[in-house]
Design a protein around this motif. Sequence first.
Motif, PDB file in Angstrom:
ATOM      1  N   ALA A   8      38.878  48.400 -13.193  1.00 34.52           N
ATOM      2  CA  ALA A   8      38.895  49.817 -12.833  1.00 34.52           C
ATOM      3  C   ALA A   8      39.941  50.160 -11.770  1.00 34.52           C
ATOM      4  CB  ALA A   8      37.513  50.274 -12.391  1.00 34.52           C
TER       5      ALA A   8
ATOM      6  N   ALA B 151      33.864  42.955 -15.923  1.00 36.81           N
ATOM      7  CA  ALA B 151      35.232  43.277 -16.340  1.00 36.81           C
ATOM      8  C   ALA B 151      35.603  44.694 -15.910  1.00 36.81           C
ATOM      9  CB  ALA B 151      35.371  43.124 -17.855  1.00 36.81           C
ATOM     10  N   TYR B 152      34.681  45.635 -16.049  1.00 37.51           N
ATOM     11  CA  TYR B 152      34.941  47.012 -15.626  1.00 37.51           C
ATOM     12  C   TYR B 152      35.205  47.073 -14.126  1.00 37.51           C
ATOM     13  CZ  TYR B 152      34.123  51.845 -14.343  1.00 37.51           C
ATOM     14  OH  TYR B 152      34.242  53.089 -13.803  1.00 37.51           O
ATOM     15  N   GLU B 153      34.374  46.383 -13.355  1.00 33.70           N
ATOM     16  CA  GLU B 153      34.541  46.396 -11.893  1.00 33.70           C
ATOM     17  C   GLU B 153      35.881  45.788 -11.485  1.00 33.70           C
ATOM     18  OE1 GLU B 153      32.639  47.796  -9.593  1.00 33.70           O
ATOM     19  OE2 GLU B 153      31.152  48.473 -11.056  1.00 33.70           O
TER      20      GLU B 153
ATOM     21  N   ALA C  77      30.660  42.763 -19.470  1.00 36.12           N
ATOM     22  CA  ALA C  77      31.383  44.035 -19.551  1.00 36.12           C
ATOM     23  C   ALA C  77      31.390  44.746 -18.205  1.00 36.12           C
ATOM     24  CB  ALA C  77      30.752  44.928 -20.620  1.00 36.12           C
ATOM     25  N   ARG C  78      30.280  44.687 -17.498  1.00 36.74           N
ATOM     26  CA  ARG C  78      30.198  45.341 -16.182  1.00 36.74           C
ATOM     27  C   ARG C  78      31.147  44.675 -15.186  1.00 36.74           C
ATOM     28  NH1 ARG C  78      28.793  50.070 -13.778  1.00 36.74           N
ATOM     29  NH2 ARG C  78      28.361  49.646 -11.605  1.00 36.74           N
TER      30      ARG C  78
END
Length: 60
Positions: free
Chosen positions: A35, A30-32, A27-28
């Motif tokens: 974003a 994918a967020y990076e 998830a981290r």
Amino acid sequence: MRPGIGSKALASVFGALLLVLLVAGVARVAYELLAPLVPILETAVALGVIYWVIFRGIRR
């Protein structure tokens, strides 16, 4: 207590912990990666709404 029950429970706890950490890591990442796309998507949606209002009008 039978032998092996504690080790099975401990293995289940460690397996669940590993799964949670793996999901959090994915998830981290994918967020990076996603974003920076948010401002582009917001701009595209705003321009689409402006286009729709100008050329199609607001139907009542």
